[in-house]
Design a protein around this motif. Structure first.
Motif, short mmCIF file in Angstrom:
data_model
loop_
_atom_site.label_atom_id
_atom_site.label_comp_id
_atom_site.label_asym_id
_atom_site.label_seq_id
_atom_site.Cartn_x
_atom_site.Cartn_y
_atom_site.Cartn_z
N ASP A 235 41.92 47.86 44.33
CA ASP A 235 41.26 49.16 44.44
C ASP A 235 40.64 49.58 43.11
OD1 ASP A 235 41.75 49.53 47.12
OD2 ASP A 235 43.10 51.25 46.86
N LEU A 236 41.33 49.30 42.02
CA LEU A 236 40.83 49.66 40.70
C LEU A 236 39.62 48.81 40.32
CD1 LEU A 236 41.14 51.28 38.06
CD2 LEU A 236 42.70 49.50 37.26
N THR A 237 39.72 47.51 40.55
CA THR A 237 38.63 46.58 40.23
C THR A 237 37.41 46.83 41.11
OG1 THR A 237 40.22 44.89 39.55
CG2 THR A 237 38.00 44.14 40.09
N GLY A 238 37.66 47.11 42.38
CA GLY A 238 36.58 47.26 43.37
C GLY A 238 36.57 46.04 44.27
N TRP A 239 36.75 46.28 45.60
CA TRP A 239 36.82 45.14 46.52
C TRP A 239 35.46 44.47 46.71
CZ3 TRP A 239 41.26 42.99 47.32
CH2 TRP A 239 42.42 43.76 47.20
N ASP A 240 34.37 45.17 46.44
CA ASP A 240 33.06 44.53 46.47
C ASP A 240 32.94 43.51 45.35
OD1 ASP A 240 33.25 46.74 44.74
OD2 ASP A 240 31.09 47.12 44.79
N THR A 241 33.43 43.90 44.16
CA THR A 241 33.45 42.95 43.04
C THR A 241 34.42 41.81 43.31
OG1 THR A 241 32.93 44.71 41.45
CG2 THR A 241 33.94 42.72 40.56
N ARG A 242 35.60 42.12 43.82
CA ARG A 242 36.59 41.09 44.12
C ARG A 242 36.06 40.11 45.16
NH1 ARG A 242 42.01 41.01 43.40
NH2 ARG A 242 41.39 41.58 41.30
N LEU A 243 35.32 40.61 46.16
CA LEU A 243 34.77 39.73 47.19
C LEU A 243 33.75 38.77 46.60
CD1 LEU A 243 34.48 38.82 50.12
CD2 LEU A 243 32.87 40.70 50.47
N ARG A 244 32.87 39.27 45.73
CA ARG A 244 31.88 38.38 45.11
C ARG A 244 32.56 37.28 44.31
NH1 ARG A 244 28.82 43.29 44.73
NH2 ARG A 244 29.77 43.78 42.71
N VAL A 245 33.62 37.63 43.59
CA VAL A 245 34.35 36.63 42.80
C VAL A 245 34.98 35.59 43.73
CG1 VAL A 245 36.34 36.27 41.31
CG2 VAL A 245 34.77 38.15 40.85
N LEU A 246 35.62 36.04 44.80
CA LEU A 246 36.24 35.11 45.74
C LEU A 246 35.21 34.21 46.40
CD1 LEU A 246 38.90 37.46 47.38
CD2 LEU A 246 39.40 35.29 46.20
N GLN A 247 34.08 34.76 46.78
CA GLN A 247 33.03 33.94 47.40
C GLN A 247 32.54 32.87 46.44
OE1 GLN A 247 30.49 37.23 48.49
NE2 GLN A 247 31.10 37.15 50.64
N TYR A 248 32.40 33.23 45.17
CA TYR A 248 31.99 32.24 44.16
C TYR A 248 33.06 31.16 44.00
CZ TYR A 248 31.12 30.20 39.57
OH TYR A 248 30.93 29.32 38.54
N LEU A 249 34.33 31.58 43.86
CA LEU A 249 35.41 30.61 43.68
C LEU A 249 35.58 29.74 44.92
CD1 LEU A 249 38.04 32.87 41.86
CD2 LEU A 249 36.67 31.02 40.86
N HIS A 250 35.42 30.33 46.09
CA HIS A 250 35.50 29.55 47.32
C HIS A 250 34.43 28.47 47.35
CE1 HIS A 250 34.82 29.28 51.89
NE2 HIS A 250 35.90 28.58 51.62
N GLY A 251 33.23 28.82 46.88
CA GLY A 251 32.14 27.86 46.89
C GLY A 251 32.33 26.70 45.94
N VAL A 252 32.98 26.95 44.79
CA VAL A 252 33.11 25.89 43.79
C VAL A 252 34.49 25.25 43.78
CG1 VAL A 252 31.32 26.86 42.31
CG2 VAL A 252 33.70 27.53 41.94
N MET A 253 35.51 25.92 44.33
CA MET A 253 36.87 25.39 44.24
C MET A 253 37.55 25.17 45.59
SD MET A 253 38.44 27.13 40.82
CE MET A 253 39.64 25.80 40.71
#
Length: 299
Positions: A235-253
């Motif tokens: 909630d503090l970080t922002g789930w929109d930001t967290r989602l973009r990070v996860l999508q990137y990590l999912h794509g490369v890892m």
């Protein structure tokens, strides 16, 4: 020729605001840049509040607080004022095209001796740096939210990052009174990789009904002595930001970073977190969590 005392910060969101505040308190002249005048006005108000709170708590002298306020100027575009900067810190949204545009435009205005830092939490420093002719002066400086309270800065070396850029980044971090770790570029670095996986798993547990949001967070706080639980942190970080990070990590890892469907659903619903007043929890007008407001299992 750059002045060792001048810093430009691009982006007046939560991170840019905190970073600008830190450099101003450290005695630097700060140019805070954002295309939205409203964001700049909000940032200046937030910085003023932070400085006033520092005075009220006895952490900062009144004269020093007023001097820090006076050191910050704003702009809605990158302009000729970058010509004196020794450091530019980019804090834009986690989008490689946007970061490329900022760095390319900034490099054309900055002196050749200036260094460019990106506050990305997961994207490739090497890829971000590739858009300019001198990628050796680009480095990752990953600050943590809230910047005034968090003592660590993750310094990330890209493939082309020079030894001098690393030395300068460490010096800047020390000037801010913070500590650092040095990371050789890898997807998600260290902190984002661990935090993303923990938050993602916590959301899977919430969606599956393993435990309530409150109890999932309580488990991390009380069993592992974390200052906040993974859902509170999201909630503090922002789930929109967290989602973009996860999508990137999912794509490369791969599959271990596949975003929980509940995160995708929340972002589509506009439940981005504390910054909009609702995420896993709901927040009042002062940013305080509303008791008992945690999301329930969504099957």
């Amino acid at each position: 020729m750059s002045s060792k005392n001048e810093v430009s910060v691009v982006g007046a969101g939560l991170m840019g605001t905190g970073i600008a505040h830190g450099f101003a308190v450290a005695g630097c002249d700060v140019l805070l840049i954002d295309p939205a005048q409203g964001a700049l006005d909000k940032a200046l108000k937030s910085i003023g509040k932070l400085l006033d709170e520092g005075v009220s708590r006895g952490k900062l002298a009144e004269a020093d607080a007023q001097a820090a306020k006076a050191r910050i100027t704003t702009a809605t575009t990158l302009d000729e004022r970058l010509a004196n900067a020794a450091l530019l810190v980019e804090t834009a949204v986690e989008n490689i095209e946007i970061k490329h545009t900022i760095l390319k435009d900034a490099a054309a205005l900055l002196p050749s001796t200036a260094f460019l830092a990106t506050n990305t939490s997961a994207l490739s420093i090497s890829e971000i740096a590739s858009v300019i002719d001198t990628p050796g002066r680009v480095i990752g400086m990953h600050f943590f939210n809230p910047v005034p309270k968090m003592k660590l800065v993750e310094i990330i070396r890209g493939l082309e990052t020079s030894d001098e850029a690393l030395v300068q980044a460490i010096d800047w971090v020390k000037r801010l009174g913070k500590d650092h770790i040095v990371v050789n570029e890898a997807p998600g670095f260290t902190t984002s990789r661990m935090s993303a996986m923990m938050g993602n798993e916590a959301m899977y547990m919430l969606a599956e009904g393993v435990a309530s949001a409150e109890d999932i967070d309580k488990s991390l706080r009380m069993a592992f002595n974390h200052p906040m639980g993974p859902l509170e942190l999201g909630d503090l970080t922002g789930w929109d930001t967290r989602l973009r990070v996860l999508q990137y990590l999912h794509g490369v890892m791969g599959e271990k970073f596949r975003p929980c469907p509940l995160i995708i659903k929340m972002v589509k619903a506009g439940r981005h977190g504390r910054k909009v007043g609702r995420g896993v929890y709901e927040y009042d007008e002062n940013g305080a969590k509303v008791p008992g407001s945690g999301l329930r299992a969504v099957r």
